[in-house]
Design an enzyme around this catalytic site. Sequence first.
Site, PDB file in Angstrom:
ATOM      1  N   LYS A   2      -8.833  13.619   4.222  1.00 45.55           N
ATOM      2  CA  LYS A   2      -7.837  12.371   4.485  1.00 45.55           C
ATOM      3  C   LYS A   2      -6.914  12.349   5.549  1.00 45.55           C
ATOM      4  O   LYS A   2      -6.880  13.665   6.168  1.00 45.55           O
ATOM      5  CB  LYS A   2      -7.148  12.272   3.034  1.00 45.55           C
ATOM      6  CG  LYS A   2      -6.410  13.516   2.492  1.00 45.55           C
ATOM      7  CD  LYS A   2      -5.908  13.220   1.190  1.00 45.55           C
ATOM      8  CE  LYS A   2      -6.888  13.335   0.125  1.00 45.55           C
ATOM      9  NZ  LYS A   2      -6.789  12.369  -0.554  1.00 45.55           N
ATOM     10  N   ARG A   3      -6.235  11.459   5.692  1.00 47.59           N
ATOM     11  CA  ARG A   3      -5.355  11.453   6.600  1.00 47.59           C
ATOM     12  C   ARG A   3      -4.242  12.658   6.395  1.00 47.59           C
ATOM     13  O   ARG A   3      -4.098  13.060   5.274  1.00 47.59           O
ATOM     14  CB  ARG A   3      -4.597  10.149   6.695  1.00 47.59           C
ATOM     15  CG  ARG A   3      -3.544   9.974   7.834  1.00 47.59           C
ATOM     16  CD  ARG A   3      -2.905   8.622   7.674  1.00 47.59           C
ATOM     17  NE  ARG A   3      -2.600   7.927   6.392  1.00 47.59           N
ATOM     18  CZ  ARG A   3      -1.523   8.010   5.914  1.00 47.59           C
ATOM     19  NH1 ARG A   3      -0.413   8.573   6.633  1.00 47.59           N
ATOM     20  NH2 ARG A   3      -1.101   7.697   4.993  1.00 47.59           N
ATOM     21  N   THR A  23      -8.957   6.303  -2.034  1.00 48.29           N
ATOM     22  CA  THR A  23     -10.155   5.616  -2.254  1.00 48.29           C
ATOM     23  C   THR A  23     -11.181   6.966  -2.224  1.00 48.29           C
ATOM     24  O   THR A  23     -12.319   6.831  -2.498  1.00 48.29           O
ATOM     25  CB  THR A  23     -10.430   4.578  -1.348  1.00 48.29           C
ATOM     26  OG1 THR A  23     -10.324   4.831  -0.061  1.00 48.29           O
ATOM     27  CG2 THR A  23      -9.867   3.273  -1.621  1.00 48.29           C
ATOM     28  N   LYS A  35     -14.868   7.757  -4.081  1.00 48.57           N
ATOM     29  CA  LYS A  35     -16.163   8.056  -3.260  1.00 48.57           C
ATOM     30  C   LYS A  35     -16.555   9.453  -3.733  1.00 48.57           C
ATOM     31  O   LYS A  35     -18.016   9.829  -4.125  1.00 48.57           O
ATOM     32  CB  LYS A  35     -15.941   8.305  -1.813  1.00 48.57           C
ATOM     33  CG  LYS A  35     -15.720   6.776  -1.148  1.00 48.57           C
ATOM     34  CD  LYS A  35     -14.864   6.707   0.297  1.00 48.57           C
ATOM     35  CE  LYS A  35     -14.359   5.598   0.383  1.00 48.57           C
ATOM     36  NZ  LYS A  35     -13.420   5.682   1.837  1.00 48.57           N
ATOM     37  N   LYS A  43       0.397  14.437   1.010  1.00 47.45           N
ATOM     38  CA  LYS A  43      -0.925  14.733   0.545  1.00 47.45           C
ATOM     39  C   LYS A  43      -1.448  16.078   0.511  1.00 47.45           C
ATOM     40  O   LYS A  43      -2.425  16.266  -0.059  1.00 47.45           O
ATOM     41  CB  LYS A  43      -2.118  14.134   1.694  1.00 47.45           C
ATOM     42  CG  LYS A  43      -2.082  12.413   1.797  1.00 47.45           C
ATOM     43  CD  LYS A  43      -2.963  11.962   2.666  1.00 47.45           C
ATOM     44  CE  LYS A  43      -2.777  10.319   2.721  1.00 47.45           C
ATOM     45  NZ  LYS A  43      -3.271   9.633   1.649  1.00 47.45           N
ATOM     46  N   HIS A  74       0.962  -1.291   0.032  1.00 48.80           N
ATOM     47  CA  HIS A  74      -0.001  -0.059  -0.048  1.00 48.80           C
ATOM     48  C   HIS A  74       0.720   1.289   0.024  1.00 48.80           C
ATOM     49  O   HIS A  74       0.263   2.265  -0.006  1.00 48.80           O
ATOM     50  CB  HIS A  74      -0.725   0.175   1.229  1.00 48.80           C
ATOM     51  CG  HIS A  74      -2.165  -0.933   1.046  1.00 48.80           C
ATOM     52  ND1 HIS A  74      -3.264  -0.462   0.392  1.00 48.80           N
ATOM     53  CD2 HIS A  74      -2.560  -2.079   1.526  1.00 48.80           C
ATOM     54  CE1 HIS A  74      -4.220  -1.399   0.471  1.00 48.80           C
ATOM     55  NE2 HIS A  74      -3.738  -2.469   0.975  1.00 48.80           N
TER      56      HIS A  74
END
Length: 852
Positions: A568-569, A676, A680, A574, A377
């Site tokens: 998100k985290r 993911t 969504k 990110k 991952h």
Amino acid sequence: MKVQDVKKQVTQAKADGACMDVQMGMSVDSLICDFNIHLKYTLAKDEYTATNQDRFQALALAVRDRLIERWINTQQTYHHRNVKRVYYLSLEFLVGRAMGNNVISLLMEDTCRDAMNKLGLDWDVLRDEEVDAALGNGGLGRLAACFLDSMATLKLPAIGYGLRYDYGMFRQRVENGYQVEEPDNWLRLGNPWEIPHPEYSYRVRFDGRAEQQRLNGGSRWRWEDTNLVIGMPFDTPIVGFGSYNVNTLRLWSAKAAEEFDFHDFSRGSYVEAVEDKVMAENLTKVLYPDDSVSAGRELRLRQQYFFVSCSIQDIVRRFKNDNDDWTAFPDKVAIQLNDTHPALAVPELMRILMDDEQLDWDEAWDITVNATGYTNHTLLPEALEKWPVHMFERILPRHLQIIYEINSRFLRQVATRHPGDNERLARMSLIEEYPDKHVRMAYLSVVGSHSTNGVAALHTKLLQEGVMRDFGDTFPERFNNKTNGVTPRRWLLKANPGLSQLITDTIGDSWITDLDQLRGLEKHAGKPAFRKKVREVKRANKAALADYIEREVGVTVSPDSLFDVQIKRLHEYKRQLLLCLYIITLFNRIKDTPELDVVPRTFIFGAKAAPGYSMAKLIIKLIHQIGGVINWDPQIGDKMKVVFLPDYRVSLAEKIFPAADLSEQISTAGMEASGTGNMKFAMNGALTIGTLDGANIEIKQEVGEDNIFIFGLTAQQVEASRGSYDPMSVYHSDHEIRRAIDLIKDDFFSLTEPGIFRPLVSALLEGGDYYMLLADLRSYIETQANVDALYRDPETWTEKAILNIARTGMFSSDRTIAEYARDIWRADPVDIDLPQTPAQPAKSAKVAAIKR
């Protein structure tokens, strides 16, 4: 309805044929019967003393009753047919709330609503009494939960194995802009969905020493003088949508081998008397103990082995119940490692096969490799787990021996293929020698399994050709891609009932289990009447979220503004900080030109930072400081609002995804494995702004490049820029970018806490901007201008949103799981039959036709 009338009601319902079985019936009356029985006889409450939490518990138990017969029948069918089972090992299962999902899968949401209405209760209010299960942190755990849903819906015999954390990750509170972590005591009110099974507890050993003993002319290794912990399972049913298949999520809870030392207690040493109990139960107290200290790192290793040992012992027990030929093990067992956390499954299975079952090395190794698959991952080197050899040797001495032997045999094969290439041997060794000895868990996972898959096309390519290149050369047949997906039952049917109903009214309900059917919406995208209905659904969702925002954080936002969302985290790659820099740039423009015509925007953040990740926590503080300035600036007014929603979790995500207009997927190219959330958002009609990273690439291919906003460097360009990229040149040459950074550097957003954001600025400028924010910022700003221009045309924007919805079929976890089953697990679906009760609602042929 009075509780004292329960017996009379049950008798009458049976006489009417409406409640042939109070605990199985699917009618309104039978559900009411069961609800009232549980309220009185399980919870000892009546209409006068019951709280909404009591009523939720009673309803949950009544719904669970309707799963039990199916659950038992499913497991018995798997056993009697001796089918191949999938065992999915994941340290996280972010399942969220179970009530709504179970009711939807049982096709009884209307029944629940009507039953509660008949009792004068609000189904939606009771459903919101449920707390989120604190069993995960982010995408890894949510993916595992989606996979469980899809495996059950696709009728695949499967069990999820994980840990039953007492406190999970943490509950996030924000104080003066800073993240504050609090224990998430999610079990304080009980969990009505789980069933404990102490009869299937296992002994897990730690520490001690490994000794070789002579036995019948041969030798056998024994693990002696160990410390014991007991693993006790708690089972949760996972129901397939519209089917009778109910799989199991089995979570292990750590218990002391001896609860209490009576001798210590008798002599007054009360703390010492329960010391072993406390130490043992620490293993499942929290998810991801802080590994910034040695004790935290050791606890993580012990936690991972405890999880793996319980699971592998249980898998072996199940196999031995139905089989006596060990060569059949890979034909009956498919073990999937969800990232490197369960990597110890490889040496643990080897240990059991050799030490307990007396198999020789070659036979045990062949069984282990052929029964095990590994999902990677991450490409981030720091996220590829490594454990110090000295710690391994002390805690798991027998396993270290096995790993050394695996490594020795593996390196012999490599050396034979590449004589004299000592550098390759050092690169591929399962043991990192310098600067200190570590066991490389990702390498162990690749060598010890027959399949290694990435989770998006780009990720798999970079994995095989980059960080795992040597292994890709050695085992090219083992590497494959399985692009992630999300379950449409949770993320569209449940989370967005307005849009779901509109879709069903337009193209029928078969999309629920065959998401490719959403393609039928394409021909409606050009119809003004349909676009109007889609906009009405979106605005209703935005209004609901706006109400939530005002209640939770006290900021008033307009549902008519563009909802620009990044949830998100929190991690530097990110790039939440990139969105912050754009917000500051837009702020500067409006301040310079107050009459500037911009589309009003509400920027919505949601994220948790790991407790020891100081830079991530500092970005959360910056978001709050920016919001504190912008939200109360009368010159900015309603043109911009910045909102951070604390304690981001599954139930909150279900409110946000349906309301989003723009999905921020802006990670540094080449660093996000898949993502993911991007799927969504698109499934719920948000347009994506993103880099060519992770699954963004496949989303672009599916929805069309005209229906997505792409900016920034590619992964290849990022890699090529390493060593030559100079963020200071961007800072000095771009006036707008310099102004944005200077506002942070000069404490404009931190007047009362000067200097707090210097680490962020230093990382961007003096630190080389490793995550390429300034390299991408100008492209990002220009692409955001394209977003602004398009949003001014609601008809075109809505048409593109519909095309996004229509083209997300590929991103169903049903498709992903079908590929795992076909290519890796070689597992077949199993139909479960259950006699219908007279009140059982008939299923439509479309719903029953589950796509395989």
